[in-house]
Design an enzyme around this catalytic site. Structure first.
Site, PDB file in Angstrom:
ATOM      1  N   SER A 117     -60.029 -66.859 -17.467  1.00 18.43           N
ATOM      2  CA  SER A 117     -58.819 -66.135 -17.086  1.00 18.43           C
ATOM      3  C   SER A 117     -58.219 -66.536 -15.746  1.00 18.43           C
ATOM      4  CB  SER A 117     -59.081 -64.626 -17.099  1.00 18.43           C
ATOM      5  OG  SER A 117     -59.217 -64.176 -18.422  1.00 18.43           O
ATOM      6  N   VAL A 118     -58.814 -67.469 -15.035  1.00 18.19           N
ATOM      7  CA  VAL A 118     -58.092 -68.075 -13.914  1.00 18.19           C
ATOM      8  C   VAL A 118     -56.827 -68.747 -14.458  1.00 18.19           C
ATOM      9  CG1 VAL A 118     -58.194 -69.819 -12.092  1.00 18.19           C
ATOM     10  CG2 VAL A 118     -60.155 -68.340 -12.495  1.00 18.19           C
TER      11      VAL A 118
END
Length: 396
Positions: A117-118
Site C-alpha cells: 500500500s505504499v
C-alpha cells in the site's frame, strides 16, 4: 460547467491496453493470436508471470552500499532491530545524501520489492500533479470523471473524500478472511485464484461496491478507493494508469531503475498495492515530499499539494482507530498517513512492513522493505515508529 475531461476516449468504460483493443483483450486465451500478438509479444509480463534475469550479478553487488556505520555509534542495537523486524532493505537519506543502508543476505541495492500500500501514496502524488494542472477538481464528484461508477458507493463521493478515505463504503479490509472484499479484489487482480462469480476485472469490481451517502464523516481505510483514483487518472489523461504514473511522476524522479505494477485481466494496473521498485528509488519519493514537490531542481508537484497533504485530514474522523492508538491525533490525507506529532513526521505504509518515513525536523527520509509474517498489527506499527524516530535522531 465546462468539462475538464479530454475529448475522445475519456468517457469510455476504461482505457484499452492499446488503441482500438476490446475490453479484456488480449486475454490468456487470445494473446498469441493475431492481431493481439502484435501488442502482447512485447508485453508478456502482463499476461504470464515472469521472473527477472538481472544484468547485475547478485554475488558482486550483495553488499554494495554505505552500510550502517553512520548510525551504529548512537544506535548500537540497530542491526539487531532490523533483523528482528524482518528487514529486506533499508536506506536512510539526510539532506539529499544517502548516509546509511542495509540489505539482508541475498538482497541488493538493485533488487525490486513489492510496495503493497505504499503504492497508494504514489497514486496520491500522481493525482496531485493532475490537480495542479486543472485536470482534476478534488471537490468534484467521482461520477463526473467516471460515469460507470454512478450508483456505486463512490459515485456521489468527491475526489477529496476518496483521497482522504472518508467514503461511506461497505468494504471489509480483513486480509486473512477469504470472504472479505479485499480478498475478492485480490482475486480479480490476479493475486489469488479466481472463484466462480468473481467480476471480470477491477473496473467491474469497483462498480459493484455499495455503501451509504454519509461521506466525509469517518475515516474508513479501503484499498478499493485508490483504484477509483487510478480510474479517474486514466479517464482524465487518456493514458493507462501505469503510463500516467511514468509520465507524470516516475520518469521525473531521477530513478535508477524501472518500477513495475501488476495488471489484471482487463489491463488495469493494481494501483492500491501492485507497484514494485528498488529501495533507493522509493526513497526518492520521500525526498520529493521533503522538498515540497521539488527534487534535483525539478518541480513535479506543487508545494501547495505537499503542504495540504502534510497538514493532514480531520483527526476526529479517525477517532478510535488502531492508527490513533499509535499516533494520537493522527490523520490521513491525500493517501498519506500524518502522525500529528510535534516533529511533523508522516509516512506511507504497506502491509508486511513497507515504509517511506519522512522527518522534516532532521531532513531525513527512511525507506524500508520488510517481509513481516503478519500483514499488519498495532505492535509492528508502534515498533517501526520508534525505530524510525531513533534513526532520524541518530548520526546528526
Amino acid at each position: 460547467m465546462t468539462s475538464l475531461l479530454p475529448t475522445g476516449s475519456a468517457r469510455t468504460a476504461h482505457t484499452p491496453r492499446f488503441p482500438d483493443a476490446e475490453p479484456g483483450e488480449p486475454s490468456l486465451e487470445t494473446w498469441q493470436d493475431a492481431p493481439y500478438n502484435r501488442w502482447a509479444f512485447a508485453h508478456v509480463a502482463e499476461i504470464v508471470p515472469t521472473a527477472p534475469i538481472s544484468h547485475r550479478s547478485s554475488v558482486q553487488t550483495a553488499h554494495a552500499g554505505h552500510g550502517l556505520n553512520a548510525l551504529l555509534g548512537s544506535l548500537p542495537d540497530l542491526e539487531h532491530r532490523l533483523d528482528e523486524s524482518y528487514t529486506d532493505a533499508l536506506v536512510v537519506v539526510r539532506g539529499g545524501r544517502v548516509i546509511a543502508d542495509h540489505y539482508r543476505d541475498g538482497f541488493t541495492p538493485h533488487t525490486p520489492h513489492l510496495l503493497m500500500s505504499v503504492s497508494k501514496s504514489i497514486c496520491g502524488l500522481t493525482v496531485g500533479t493532475l490537480v495542479d494542472d486543472g485536470l482534476i477538481d478534488p471537490s468534484q464528484r467521482v461520477d463526473h470523471y467516471v460515469p460507470a461508477l454512478a450508483g456505486s458507493a463512490y459515485g456521489d463521493a468527491t475526489v477529496q473524500h476518496v483521497l482522504d478515505m472518508t467514503v461511506d463504503v461497505d468494504y471489509d479490509e480483513d486480509y486473512r478472511n477469504p470472504s472479505s472484499h479485499v480478498q475478492s479484489q485480490d482475486r480479480v487482480a490476479g493475486w489469488r485464484p479466481r472463484l466462480a462469480g468473481d467480476p471480470a476485472d477491477t473496473y467491474a469490481f469497483l462498480a459493484t461496491l455499495r455503501g451509504g451517502a454519509r461521506h466525509g464523516e469517518r475515516f474508513k481505510y479501503c484499498s478499493a478507493g485508490t483504484d477509483v483514483l487510478a480510474w479517474i487518472v486514466e479517464n482524465v489523461t487518456g493514458l493507462r494508469y501505469a503510463d500516467a504514473v511514468s509520465q507524470r511522476l516516475w520518469s521525473r524522479l531521477g530513478c535508477e531503475h524501472d518500477a513495475s505494477i501488476t495488471v489484471d485481466p482487463g489491463g488495469f494496473g493494481f494501483a492500491n498495492g501492485g507497484i514494485s521498485c528498488t529501495v533507493r528509488d522509493l526513497a526518492r519519493v520521500g525526498e520529493l515530499m521533503l522538498g515540497e514537490g521539488v527534487i534535483a531542481g525539478d518541480r513535479i508537484v506543487s508545494a501547495e499539494w505537499i503542504r495540504r497533504t502534510r497538514a493532514g485530514g480531520d483527526p476526529a474522523a479517525a477517532t478510535g482507530t488502531a492508527f490513533q492508538r499509535v499516533h494520537a491525533g493522527g490523520s490521513y490525507a491525500n493517501q498519506w498517513w500524518i502522525t500529528g506529532s510535534d516533529r511533523g513526521d508522516y509516512y506511507a505504509v504497506g502491509i508486511h512492513g513497507q515504509f517511506i518515513w519522512v522527518d522534516p525536523a532532521s531532513l531525513t527520509v527512511v525507506a524500508k522493505f520488510s517481509s513481516w509474517p503478519e500483514p499488519v498489527t498495532e505492535a509492528w506499527n508502534r515498533l517501526h515508529a520508534e525505530l524510525f524516530r531513533d534513526i532520524c535522531l541518530a548520526g546528526g
